[in-house]
Design a protein around this motif. Structure first.
Motif, mmCIF file in Angstrom:
data_model
loop_
_atom_site.group_PDB
_atom_site.id
_atom_site.type_symbol
_atom_site.label_atom_id
_atom_site.label_comp_id
_atom_site.label_asym_id
_atom_site.label_seq_id
_atom_site.Cartn_x
_atom_site.Cartn_y
_atom_site.Cartn_z
ATOM 1 N N LEU A 134 -14.477 87.764 25.894
ATOM 2 C CA LEU A 134 -13.496 87.923 26.964
ATOM 3 C C LEU A 134 -14.164 88.778 28.028
ATOM 4 O O LEU A 134 -14.369 89.974 27.850
ATOM 5 C CB LEU A 134 -12.217 88.595 26.442
ATOM 6 N N TYR A 135 -14.586 88.121 29.098
ATOM 7 C CA TYR A 135 -15.287 88.810 30.169
ATOM 8 C C TYR A 135 -14.296 89.409 31.164
ATOM 9 O O TYR A 135 -13.136 89.015 31.214
ATOM 10 C CB TYR A 135 -16.223 87.838 30.905
ATOM 11 N N ALA A 136 -14.791 90.330 31.961
ATOM 12 C CA ALA A 136 -13.978 90.955 32.992
ATOM 13 C C ALA A 136 -14.564 90.606 34.356
ATOM 14 O O ALA A 136 -15.779 90.640 34.514
ATOM 15 C CB ALA A 136 -13.963 92.470 32.800
ATOM 16 N N PRO A 137 -13.711 90.278 35.320
ATOM 17 C CA PRO A 137 -12.264 90.103 35.211
ATOM 18 C C PRO A 137 -11.902 88.699 34.739
ATOM 19 O O PRO A 137 -12.626 87.740 34.993
ATOM 20 C CB PRO A 137 -11.797 90.314 36.648
ATOM 21 N N THR A 138 -10.794 88.617 34.075
ATOM 22 C CA THR A 138 -10.221 87.339 33.661
ATOM 23 C C THR A 138 -8.728 87.399 33.923
ATOM 24 O O THR A 138 -8.098 88.425 33.673
ATOM 25 C CB THR A 138 -10.469 87.078 32.160
ATOM 26 N N ILE A 139 -8.194 86.293 34.433
ATOM 27 C CA ILE A 139 -6.740 86.181 34.549
ATOM 28 C C ILE A 139 -6.294 84.929 33.806
ATOM 29 O O ILE A 139 -6.996 83.919 33.777
ATOM 30 C CB ILE A 139 -6.216 86.153 36.001
ATOM 31 N N ALA A 140 -5.133 85.025 33.194
ATOM 32 C CA ALA A 140 -4.486 83.876 32.567
ATOM 33 C C ALA A 140 -3.094 83.764 33.168
ATOM 34 O O ALA A 140 -2.366 84.754 33.245
ATOM 35 C CB ALA A 140 -4.412 84.044 31.057
ATOM 36 N N VAL A 141 -2.756 82.570 33.614
ATOM 37 C CA VAL A 141 -1.429 82.282 34.131
ATOM 38 C C VAL A 141 -0.699 81.552 32.997
ATOM 39 O O VAL A 141 -1.179 80.533 32.496
ATOM 40 C CB VAL A 141 -1.500 81.421 35.407
ATOM 41 N N VAL A 142 0.419 82.119 32.593
ATOM 42 C CA VAL A 142 1.115 81.656 31.395
ATOM 43 C C VAL A 142 2.532 81.214 31.758
ATOM 44 O O VAL A 142 3.211 81.880 32.539
ATOM 45 C CB VAL A 142 1.172 82.796 30.343
ATOM 46 N N LYS A 143 2.934 80.084 31.178
ATOM 47 C CA LYS A 143 4.306 79.608 31.375
ATOM 48 C C LYS A 143 4.870 79.227 30.018
ATOM 49 O O LYS A 143 4.321 78.357 29.337
ATOM 50 C CB LYS A 143 4.333 78.406 32.318
ATOM 51 N N ASP A 144 5.937 79.905 29.626
ATOM 52 C CA ASP A 144 6.600 79.649 28.347
ATOM 53 C C ASP A 144 5.608 79.672 27.178
ATOM 54 O O ASP A 144 5.638 78.813 26.299
ATOM 55 C CB ASP A 144 7.350 78.316 28.378
ATOM 56 N N GLY A 145 4.730 80.649 27.181
ATOM 57 C CA GLY A 145 3.786 80.814 26.089
ATOM 58 C C GLY A 145 2.620 79.841 26.085
ATOM 59 O O GLY A 145 1.901 79.736 25.099
ATOM 60 N N LYS A 146 2.423 79.146 27.171
ATOM 61 C CA LYS A 146 1.305 78.204 27.301
ATOM 62 C C LYS A 146 0.448 78.623 28.502
ATOM 63 O O LYS A 146 0.985 78.899 29.585
ATOM 64 C CB LYS A 146 1.809 76.776 27.548
ATOM 65 N N ILE A 147 -0.847 78.669 28.303
ATOM 66 C CA ILE A 147 -1.746 79.003 29.408
ATOM 67 C C ILE A 147 -1.871 77.779 30.301
ATOM 68 O O ILE A 147 -2.312 76.721 29.857
ATOM 69 C CB ILE A 147 -3.112 79.457 28.884
ATOM 70 N N VAL A 148 -1.441 77.930 31.553
ATOM 71 C CA VAL A 148 -1.488 76.814 32.501
ATOM 72 C C VAL A 148 -2.644 76.941 33.472
ATOM 73 O O VAL A 148 -2.994 75.970 34.149
ATOM 74 C CB VAL A 148 -0.146 76.649 33.254
ATOM 75 N N ALA A 149 -3.241 78.128 33.563
ATOM 76 C CA ALA A 149 -4.413 78.326 34.417
ATOM 77 C C ALA A 149 -5.187 79.526 33.900
ATOM 78 O O ALA A 149 -4.613 80.460 33.333
ATOM 79 C CB ALA A 149 -3.998 78.543 35.873
ATOM 80 N N PHE A 150 -6.484 79.479 34.115
ATOM 81 C CA PHE A 150 -7.387 80.511 33.616
ATOM 82 C C PHE A 150 -8.486 80.684 34.653
ATOM 83 O O PHE A 150 -8.995 79.706 35.195
ATOM 84 C CB PHE A 150 -7.978 80.038 32.278
ATOM 85 N N HIS A 151 -8.839 81.929 34.938
ATOM 86 C CA HIS A 151 -9.927 82.183 35.890
ATOM 87 C C HIS A 151 -10.715 83.403 35.441
ATOM 88 O O HIS A 151 -10.143 84.438 35.122
ATOM 89 C CB HIS A 151 -9.387 82.412 37.306
ATOM 90 N N GLU A 152 -12.028 83.242 35.449
ATOM 91 C CA GLU A 152 -12.932 84.308 35.038
ATOM 92 C C GLU A 152 -13.834 84.663 36.216
ATOM 93 O O GLU A 152 -14.351 83.773 36.884
ATOM 94 C CB GLU A 152 -13.767 83.779 33.864
ATOM 95 N N GLY A 153 -13.994 85.953 36.479
ATOM 96 C CA GLY A 153 -14.854 86.394 37.570
ATOM 97 C C GLY A 153 -14.147 86.360 38.906
ATOM 98 O O GLY A 153 -12.914 86.398 38.988
ATOM 99 N N THR A 154 -14.940 86.289 39.957
ATOM 100 C CA THR A 154 -14.388 86.183 41.315
ATOM 101 C C THR A 154 -14.726 84.786 41.828
ATOM 102 O O THR A 154 -13.999 83.854 41.574
ATOM 103 C CB THR A 154 -14.960 87.290 42.232
ATOM 104 N N VAL A 155 -15.856 84.662 42.531
ATOM 105 C CA VAL A 155 -16.392 83.357 42.936
ATOM 106 C C VAL A 155 -17.831 83.292 42.426
ATOM 107 O O VAL A 155 -18.494 84.325 42.267
ATOM 108 C CB VAL A 155 -16.344 83.152 44.470
ATOM 109 N N ASP A 156 -18.299 82.096 42.176
ATOM 110 C CA ASP A 156 -19.621 81.924 41.572
ATOM 111 C C ASP A 156 -20.754 82.533 42.382
ATOM 112 O O ASP A 156 -21.772 82.930 41.828
ATOM 113 C CB ASP A 156 -19.908 80.438 41.343
ATOM 114 N N THR A 157 -20.573 82.614 43.684
ATOM 115 C CA THR A 157 -21.666 83.081 44.549
ATOM 116 C C THR A 157 -21.715 84.599 44.726
ATOM 117 O O THR A 157 -22.676 85.112 45.303
ATOM 118 C CB THR A 157 -21.568 82.424 45.938
ATOM 119 N N GLN A 158 -20.710 85.329 44.240
ATOM 120 C CA GLN A 158 -20.727 86.778 44.432
ATOM 121 C C GLN A 158 -21.812 87.418 43.575
ATOM 122 O O GLN A 158 -21.931 87.148 42.387
ATOM 123 C CB GLN A 158 -19.386 87.439 44.103
ATOM 124 N N GLU A 159 -22.583 88.280 44.202
ATOM 125 C CA GLU A 159 -23.583 89.053 43.476
ATOM 126 C C GLU A 159 -22.970 90.387 43.079
ATOM 127 O O GLU A 159 -22.036 90.869 43.704
ATOM 128 C CB GLU A 159 -24.818 89.241 44.349
#
Length: 193
Positions: A134-159
């Protein structure tokens, strides 16, 4: 904000400045509350820690996107001290510190979204730990106990210690708005809601 104006360990690089309103939307949760939220909740959960440069970049944009989408609370779990750690010993990745029981419960809940965890030795050789991370940062968007979206990091190009460019800011805002809109009645883009 406690790290504003301070430098990263053993460097002269300053932490990115983070400013949140006194009534910010982040609500600290325990490890067990985070696990329960992933299986029962609706909303957003953010995993990170204050010293993480990517986390410091993400926080203001996450707050902005949540507010634009009518979300008044983002759950937050500081994962710095709960994760396991590995080291290279005799040309193998071996566990150096076991994670908390709830950390492993989080890994189970997020398994399909997480990547394998590799560590690198002083010569740049990668070793497979045999586990996911589980890397940082990570966000999970959850609806009724189901993960509907997941995002790790910021943008791929950020150093690592480089602030986002204007185009990267726009990209990050769009990513966050798109994911958060899955639990919102508001549709936002980089120019309007």
């Amino acid at each position: 904000e406690a790290f504003n104006g301070k430098t990263y360990d053993n460097t002269e690089i300053e932490y990115f400045e983070v400013k949140l309103s006194n009534k910010n939307i982040f609500k600290y949760v325990s490890e067990k509350e985070a696990v329960k939220f992933l299986s029962e909740g609706t909303g957003i959960i953010y995993f990170g820690f204050p010293q993480c440069p990517w986390c410091r970049t993400l926080i203001p944009y996450l707050e902005e996107a949540a507010k634009l989408n009518g979300i008044s609370e983002v759950k937050y779990l500081n994962i710095l001290d709960i994760r396991d750690s590995y080291k290279v010993d005799n040309k193998k990745a071996v566990i150096d510190k076991k994670g908390s029981d709830s950390y492993y419960d989080l890994l189970d809940a997020l398994d399909e979204y997480l990547e394998k965890y590799y560590i690198t030795d002083d010569n740049g050789k990668k070793y497979d730990t045999g586990v996911k991370r589980l890397y940082a940062p990570t966000i999970a968007v959850v609806k009724d106990g189901k993960i509907v979206a997941f995002h790790e990091g910021t943008v791929d190009t950020q150093e690592k210690f480089v602030p986002l460019t204007d185009s990267e800011k726009k990209e990050l805002k769009n990513i966050l708005n798109e994911k958060i809109s899955l639990i919102s009645n508001t549709v936002c883009t980089d120019t309007a809601c």
